[in-house]
Motif scaffolding. Structure first.
Motif: not given
Length: 246
Positions: A66-74, A84-88, A93-99, A137-141
């Motif tokens: 699932i791709y995130g609905p990010w604003p086109a302005a980004i 940097v924003l992508y990595l954060l 998301g990876a933290y929560w997937m790991h949990r 999944l979080p990286y795709i998002f």
């Protein structure tokens, strides 16, 4: 199907890791590794990941991603800011997937990764097909944040995350007490692999340790001796089931 160019890239990446991580562990190794017992299994896991896991997980993500609905302005932001924003976002998301995969209903997806009773840079290569599909999944998002980016960026990110995975599993004596306030370090991640029930809910971070601190899942290595840790899942499961994640 893996292409020749991808295969060459993966081989060069592996040789780079052998040279760098191998030298580091030879120079500062913390635990004795019985290579004759573990090396063949770990090399097989690397090949399985390169030839099967990446492709199979990618196929599953074609249905589940699932791709995130990010604003086109980004898309107009400078690439370093978007990166940097992508990595954060992806790391959060990876933290929560790991949990998530440590919860009982999904533990079988992740247990192959925890099955080694030894810990060094190559031990972290055991990734089941279902685990990889979930962790993608979080990286795709977050991927629309990068938008139109240079052709080399995808390979650079794969190189970065593969190196990060080797780094956090390193068998070293280093005590990086200041660095683990921000980043996942080998000492803090080894606690996550511990077979001690006291550590089961600890240190889920993939790149940054700040999420563990924010959500109170961080266990500091400062009061633990590396020699006090033992690893493994304490159960015998057929390798085929472990590798698939069933």
């Amino acid at each position: 199907m893996i292409t020749l160019r991808q295969l060459i890239f993966l081989c060069l990446l592996f040789l780079f890791q052998v040279a760098i991580f191998g030298w580091i562990e030879w120079r500062w190794g913390a635990r004795r590794i019985e290579w004759r017992k573990v090396l063949l299994a770990d090399l097989t896991a690397v090949l399985f990941f390169a030839l099967v896991v990446r492709q199979a997980a990618g196929y599953l993500n074609g249905w589940t991603g699932i791709y995130g609905p990010w604003p086109a302005a980004i898309g107009s932001w400078p690439l370093p800011v978007r990166l940097v924003l992508y990595l954060l976002v992806a790391d959060f998301g990876a933290y929560w997937m790991h949990r998530l995969v440590h919860l009982k209903p999904l533990w079988r997806v992740h247990r192959w990764h925890h099955s080694p009773t030894h810990m060094y840079w190559l031990a972290g290569s055991r990734t089941s097909i279902l685990q990889q599909a979930i962790f993608n999944l979080p990286y795709i998002f977050a991927s629309p944040i990068l938008g139109v980016s240079p052709f080399w960026l995808a390979n650079a990110l794969f190189f970065f995350y593969a190196t990060t995975n080797g780094w956090m599993h390193l068998n070293v004596t280093w005590r990086l007490r200041g660095l683990d306030w921000i980043l996942v370090t080998p000492q803090s991640h080894h606690i996550h692999h511990s077979d001690d029930p006291l550590h089961y809910g600890s240190n889920f971070g993939v790149l940054l340790s700040i999420w563990d601190r924010m959500f109170r899942t961080f266990t500091s290595p400062k009061d633990l001796s590396p020699d006090s840790l033992r690893f493994g899942i304490g159960e015998k499961v057929p390798v085929a089931r472990l590798a698939i994640g069933l």
